[in-house]
Motif scaffolding. Structure first.
Motif: not given
Length: 124
Positions: A4-13, A83-92, A103-107
Motif C-alpha cells: 500500500i505504501c508503494v502504491i501510495l508513492f506511485l500515485a504521488i510520484a 514531505p509531499l504536499e500534493r497528491i494525485v490518486v490513481f486507484n481506490n 490527508a485528503t486535503d492534499r489530493i
C-alpha cells in the motif's frame, strides 16, 4: 501494508516536482538535502526570528527523514526529497489510505477509475 505504501508513492510520484526545479526548505547549496551545517544555520535563523519554529521543525524533519528512495510499479527509482504536499490518486486503495491518514486535503487530482466520494474532494 508495504505494498500500500508503494502504491501510495506511485500515485504521488507524478505530482512530485522535477528535482532540478525542487525547492527543499533548509537546503542552501542546492543538493536537495539538509546537511548538519544547513540544519545548524536554520536553527540560528529560527533563534534570530528569520524563520518560525514551524519552519525549523519542517527543516529538521527533512534533515532527519529525507531523501526517501522508492521503486514504483514500473521498476523506476523515485527519490522523494521532502514531505509531499500534493497528491494525485490513481486507484481506490490509495484513496482509502489517504482517508485513513486524514490527508485528503492534499489530493489535487483523481483518476476517472477512482470512485467519486465526497471525502476525496478537498474544498472544491
Amino acid at each position: 501494508m508495504a505494498s500500500i505504501c508503494v502504491i501510495l508513492f506511485l500515485a504521488i510520484a507524478s505530482s512530485t516536482a522535477i528535482a532540478s526545479e525542487l525547492q527543499v526548505p533548509g537546503d542552501r547549496n542546492g543538493d536537495h538535502t539538509v546537511s548538519e551545517d544547513e540544519l545548524a544555520a536554520a536553527k540560528e535563523d529560527q533563534k534570530s526570528g528569520k524563520i518560525s519554529s514551524d519552519e525549523f521543525m519542517q527543516i529538521e524533519l527533512i534533515h532527519d527523514k529525507y531523501p526517501i528512495e522508492v521503486t514504483d510499479s514500473t521498476g523506476s527509482e523515485i527519490t522523494v526529497y521532502k514531505p509531499l504536499e500534493r497528491i494525485v490518486v490513481f486507484n481506490n486503495q490509495v484513496s482509502e489510505v489517504m482517508q485513513i491518514l486524514n490527508a485528503t486535503d492534499r489530493i489535487i487530482g483523481i483518476s476517472g477509475l477512482v470512485e467519486k466520494r465526497p471525502a476525496h474532494r478537498s474544498g472544491g
